[in-house]
Design an enzyme around this catalytic site. Structure first.
Site, PDB file in Angstrom:
ATOM      1  N   LYS A 105     -13.850  32.759   8.042  1.00 53.91           N
ATOM      2  CA  LYS A 105     -15.228  33.271   7.862  1.00 53.91           C
ATOM      3  C   LYS A 105     -15.901  33.613   9.171  1.00 53.91           C
ATOM      4  O   LYS A 105     -16.694  34.547   9.259  1.00 53.91           O
ATOM      5  CB  LYS A 105     -16.081  32.295   7.051  1.00 53.91           C
ATOM      6  CG  LYS A 105     -16.076  30.849   7.539  1.00 53.91           C
ATOM      7  CD  LYS A 105     -15.029  30.051   6.832  1.00 53.91           C
ATOM      8  CE  LYS A 105     -14.732  28.728   7.491  1.00 53.91           C
ATOM      9  NZ  LYS A 105     -14.936  27.587   6.687  1.00 53.91           N
ATOM     10  N   GLU A 129     -10.753  35.477  -0.133  1.00 49.73           N
ATOM     11  CA  GLU A 129     -11.419  34.585  -1.087  1.00 49.73           C
ATOM     12  C   GLU A 129     -11.751  33.222  -0.478  1.00 49.73           C
ATOM     13  O   GLU A 129     -12.811  32.641  -0.730  1.00 49.73           O
ATOM     14  CB  GLU A 129     -10.521  34.391  -2.326  1.00 49.73           C
ATOM     15  CG  GLU A 129     -11.165  33.607  -3.428  1.00 49.73           C
ATOM     16  CD  GLU A 129     -12.412  34.277  -3.969  1.00 49.73           C
ATOM     17  OE1 GLU A 129     -12.284  35.275  -4.683  1.00 49.73           O
ATOM     18  OE2 GLU A 129     -13.526  33.810  -3.668  1.00 49.73           O
ATOM     19  N   LYS A 205     -20.673  32.297   6.237  1.00 49.26           N
ATOM     20  CA  LYS A 205     -20.386  32.599   4.827  1.00 49.26           C
ATOM     21  C   LYS A 205     -21.488  33.470   4.236  1.00 49.26           C
ATOM     22  O   LYS A 205     -21.224  34.396   3.463  1.00 49.26           O
ATOM     23  CB  LYS A 205     -20.241  31.285   4.049  1.00 49.26           C
ATOM     24  CG  LYS A 205     -19.000  30.499   4.466  1.00 49.26           C
ATOM     25  CD  LYS A 205     -19.062  29.047   4.037  1.00 49.26           C
ATOM     26  CE  LYS A 205     -17.790  28.292   4.388  1.00 49.26           C
ATOM     27  NZ  LYS A 205     -17.919  26.841   4.300  1.00 49.26           N
ATOM     28  N   GLY A 302     -11.369  21.554   1.904  1.00 44.79           N
ATOM     29  CA  GLY A 302     -10.222  20.666   1.699  1.00 44.79           C
ATOM     30  C   GLY A 302      -8.957  21.474   1.428  1.00 44.79           C
ATOM     31  O   GLY A 302      -9.014  22.656   1.057  1.00 44.79           O
TER      32      GLY A 302
HETATM   33  P1  NAP Z   1      -6.604  23.306  11.321  1.00 41.99           P
HETATM   34  O1  NAP Z   1      -6.275  22.157  10.447  1.00 41.99           O
HETATM   35  O2  NAP Z   1      -7.184  23.059  12.674  1.00 41.99           O
HETATM   36  O3  NAP Z   1      -5.268  24.170  11.483  1.00 41.99           O
HETATM   37  C1  NAP Z   1      -5.159  25.252  12.352  1.00 41.99           C
HETATM   38  C2  NAP Z   1      -3.684  25.621  12.463  1.00 41.99           C
HETATM   39  O4  NAP Z   1      -3.587  26.851  13.180  1.00 41.99           O
HETATM   40  C3  NAP Z   1      -2.841  24.598  13.202  1.00 41.99           C
HETATM   41  O5  NAP Z   1      -1.606  24.468  12.556  1.00 41.99           O
HETATM   42  C4  NAP Z   1      -2.655  25.206  14.594  1.00 41.99           C
HETATM   43  O6  NAP Z   1      -1.398  24.928  15.181  1.00 41.99           O
HETATM   44  C5  NAP Z   1      -2.683  26.686  14.273  1.00 41.99           C
HETATM   45  N1  NAP Z   1      -3.224  27.486  15.385  1.00 41.99           N
HETATM   46  C6  NAP Z   1      -4.474  27.470  15.862  1.00 41.99           C
HETATM   47  N2  NAP Z   1      -4.614  28.365  16.862  1.00 41.99           N
HETATM   48  C7  NAP Z   1      -3.386  28.926  17.033  1.00 41.99           C
HETATM   49  C8  NAP Z   1      -2.862  29.909  17.897  1.00 41.99           C
HETATM   50  N3  NAP Z   1      -3.625  30.499  18.819  1.00 41.99           N
HETATM   51  N4  NAP Z   1      -1.558  30.257  17.771  1.00 41.99           N
HETATM   52  C9  NAP Z   1      -0.773  29.670  16.839  1.00 41.99           C
HETATM   53  N5  NAP Z   1      -1.219  28.732  15.959  1.00 41.99           N
HETATM   54  C10 NAP Z   1      -2.502  28.372  16.074  1.00 41.99           C
HETATM   55  O7  NAP Z   1      -7.615  24.322  10.602  1.00 41.99           O
HETATM   56  P2  NAP Z   1      -7.868  24.492   9.033  1.00 41.99           P
HETATM   57  O8  NAP Z   1      -8.884  23.491   8.590  1.00 41.99           O
HETATM   58  O9  NAP Z   1      -6.586  24.621   8.315  1.00 41.99           O
HETATM   59  O10 NAP Z   1      -8.657  25.895   9.014  1.00 41.99           O
HETATM   60  C11 NAP Z   1      -7.970  27.105   9.208  1.00 41.99           C
HETATM   61  C12 NAP Z   1      -8.895  28.269   8.857  1.00 41.99           C
HETATM   62  O11 NAP Z   1      -9.323  28.164   7.502  1.00 41.99           O
HETATM   63  C13 NAP Z   1     -10.190  28.330   9.681  1.00 41.99           C
HETATM   64  O12 NAP Z   1     -10.573  29.671   9.843  1.00 41.99           O
HETATM   65  C14 NAP Z   1     -11.203  27.620   8.789  1.00 41.99           C
HETATM   66  O13 NAP Z   1     -12.523  28.017   9.035  1.00 41.99           O
HETATM   67  C15 NAP Z   1     -10.747  28.119   7.433  1.00 41.99           C
HETATM   68  N6  NAP Z   1     -11.103  27.281   6.272  1.00 41.99           N
HETATM   69  C16 NAP Z   1     -10.893  25.934   6.309  1.00 41.99           C
HETATM   70  C17 NAP Z   1     -11.178  25.160   5.185  1.00 41.99           C
HETATM   71  C18 NAP Z   1     -10.977  23.675   5.153  1.00 41.99           C
HETATM   72  O14 NAP Z   1     -11.377  23.044   4.163  1.00 41.99           O
HETATM   73  N7  NAP Z   1     -10.392  23.077   6.164  1.00 41.99           N
HETATM   74  C19 NAP Z   1     -11.673  25.794   4.034  1.00 41.99           C
HETATM   75  C20 NAP Z   1     -11.868  27.168   4.031  1.00 41.99           C
HETATM   76  C21 NAP Z   1     -11.574  27.903   5.151  1.00 41.99           C
HETATM   77  P3  NAP Z   1      -0.929  23.455  15.600  1.00 41.99           P
HETATM   78  O15 NAP Z   1      -0.798  22.709  14.305  1.00 41.99           O
HETATM   79  O16 NAP Z   1       0.376  23.665  16.272  1.00 41.99           O
HETATM   80  O17 NAP Z   1      -2.008  22.913  16.471  1.00 41.99           O
HETATM   81  N1  HSE Z   2     -15.797  23.322   7.173  1.00 41.26           N
HETATM   82  C1  HSE Z   2     -15.975  24.047   5.963  1.00 41.26           C
HETATM   83  C2  HSE Z   2     -16.850  23.227   5.044  1.00 41.26           C
HETATM   84  C3  HSE Z   2     -14.660  24.339   5.326  1.00 41.26           C
HETATM   85  O1  HSE Z   2     -17.040  22.028   5.287  1.00 41.26           O
HETATM   86  O2  HSE Z   2     -17.386  23.797   4.077  1.00 41.26           O
HETATM   87  C4  HSE Z   2     -14.752  25.233   4.117  1.00 41.26           C
HETATM   88  O3  HSE Z   2     -15.148  26.506   4.451  1.00 41.26           O
END
Ligand code: NAP
Ligand code: HSE
Length: 440
Positions: A105, A129, A205, A302
């Site tokens: 986002k 989405e 968002k 999550g």
């Molecule tokens: P996260 O747990 O920090 O995971 C990020 C992953 O990306 C890690 O595996 C990391 O590698 C890899 N990474 C980061 N920068 C990189 C780079 N430059 N080159 C290669 N790999 C890289 O993050 P997340 O919570 O999954 O969130 C990911 C995305 O989804 C974000 O944009 C976030 O805003 C979005 N999102 C998250 C959620 C949620 O509930 N968490 C919900 C909706 C959207 P390593 O493992 O090797 O460090």
């Molecule tokens: N950090 C975000 C939240 C993840 O807590 O809503 C989902 O977009």
């Protein structure tokens, strides 16, 4: 059976959830789509890190070009977050005519139009989405189902982390930092959690939703953004006494000649629907001119809920590849040709009722000094709570005075706060929270 090859960029909370879902429900997806979605590569930063799913290691690469230059990869899934590297992978993949699915986002809020144009230029899909409200399919709702309606307003609880913190502070009396730590441990928070607690993630968002529902190209910096870090246990208690709970809201509204786009904590009536959306749950309350009101509710963050959204997009992109009908409707497509020149209204121009908490000396005459300033600025008081006794012996002690105002102009409230904070009886900055009297 047709095979669709995908690459997942990022193997954290969302990436590993996407991997788990595609593996566990592979047969179900094959039965329902007739397509076999195969994960061909996974991009990570650290190849040696210990992780869940050790068997996935054989798919790892740390070189983005191994993804977008691989001719066999049909769909690139960007779930790594951040701006520069993510943008580079997305744009390079689109240029190589790969469809892209992203949950990013922050990137879409800042560069959404450029990314969508690149996808259009290359006649491939860009689907997002998971970028808004985790497991709630709100992007499909606004871009498909509500396509025919003018949207009068949208109120959203769009950040799972903030809602989790506010719920835990309210229901279990947890401290802010303890609740934040729990949200981080559960995989809800952003890598930098200030994005969550300062309202920035909600504003990202909201920017995406504003683009889609009002046919405008939003300047992200124009969205008024305030988070939940100023909210104390005391505010939660006072709000409760007045019959409200505190929620971090995203508000989009159409008015004559301008659009409202704002993110801030708000007092919402305890018997309203949004007041009862708790923990990691998100909700979006939308009013369309023909549909009327509707509510969308579900887990906002999550691993598994977000993976469900990501996989829905992967499947849509895969079917479009199979049927040869790519680039049908990004949601931004028509908008990039028919953008409206509506500005976001300044928060100062908007009126609402306000909760005001003053931290002042516990001394006689304080209330009249405050009410004098309010009255000169045309702010009338609806109700007041003052805790503590006023005596000459304890005039160095601080006391909280809390007021609810009648509807007042944001500009006047700002001026009043400046003047009250300059009084010698004021011990610390006045804290205000808007009151949203919507009818859900
Ligand atoms: P996260 O747990 O920090 O995971 C990020 C992953 O990306 C890690 O595996 C990391 O590698 C890899 N990474 C980061 N920068 C990189 C780079 N430059 N080159 C290669 N790999 C890289 O993050 P997340 O919570 O999954 O969130 C990911 C995305 O989804 C974000 O944009 C976030 O805003 C979005 N999102 C998250 C959620 C949620 O509930 N968490 C919900 C909706 C959207 P390593 O493992 O090797 O460090
Ligand atoms: N950090 C975000 C939240 C993840 O807590 O809503 C989902 O977009």
């Amino acid at each position: 059976m047709k095979k669709i090859n995908i690459a997942i960029c990022g193997f954290g909370i969302v990436g590993s959830g996407t991997y788990a879902l595609l593996k566990k429900n592979r047969e179900l997806l094959i039965n329902r789509t007739g397509l076999d979605i195969e994960i061909k590569k996974i991009l990570v930063a650290d190849m040696e890190k210990d992780r869940d799913f050790p068997e996935a290691k054989s798919l790892f690469t740390d070189k983005p070009e191994n993804i977008y230059l691989d001719k066999d990869i049909d769909i690139v899934v960007e779930v790594m977050g951040g701006i520069q590297s993510a943008e580079s992978i997305i744009i390079n993949s689109l240029k190589k005519k790969k469809s892209v699915v992203t949950a990013n986002k922050a990137l879409l809020a800042l560069k959404g139009f450029d990314i969508v144009r690149e996808a259009e230029k290359n006649s491939v899909d860009i689907l997002f989405e998971a970028s808004v409200a985790g497991g709630i399919p709100i992007i499909r709702i606004v871009k498909d189902f509500l396509l025919s309606n003018n949207i009068e307003y949208l109120y959203g609880i769009l950040n799972g982390t903030s809602n989790y913190i506010l719920t835990e502070m309210t229901q279990k009396k947890l401290k802010f930092d303890t609740a934040l730590k729990e949200a981080q441990d559960k995989g809800y928070a952003e890598k930098d959690p200030t994005f969550d607690i300062e309202g920035i993630d909600t504003a990202h968002k909201l920017a995406i939703l504003l683009n889609l529902i009002y046919d405008i190209k939003v300047d992200f910096n124009q969205i008024y953004t305030e988070g939940i870090t100023g909210i104390t246990d005391e505010d939660i208690k006072f709000a409760d006494e007045f019959g409200y709970s505190i929620k971090l809201l995203a508000v989009a509204k159409r008015s004559d000649g301008y659009i409202e786009g704002r993110v801030h904590p708000a007092l919402v009536k305890k018997d309203s629907i949004l007041s009862n959306i708790n923990n990691v749950y998100n909700a979006i309350y939308v009013k369309g001119d023909f549909l009327g009101s509707s509510l969308y509710y579900g887990r906002g963050a999550g691993s598994s809920p977000t993976a469900t959204s990501v996989v829905a997009d992967i499947v849509e992109a895969a079917i479009n590849i199979d049927k040869g009908c790519l680039s049908r409707k990004s949601g931004y497509t028509a908008l990039s040709k028919n953008l409206k020149k509506l500005k976001l209204a300044s928060i100062d121009r908007l009126s609402s009722r306000y909760y005001m908490r003053f931290s002042v000396a516990d001394a006689p005459g304080v209330l009249s000094k405050i009410s004098g300033i309010l009255s000169r600025l045309n702010i009338s008081i609806e109700s007041v709570i003052q805790k503590g006794k006023s005596t000459s012996e304890n005039s160095n002690l601080s006391v909280s005075i809390v007021m609810i105002t009648h509807e007042s102009l944001g500009y006047n409230i700002k001026k009043a706060v400046q003047q009250i904070d300059n009084l010698d009886i004021t011990h610390s900055k006045t804290f205000i929270i808007r009151i949203e009297d919507f009818y859900a």
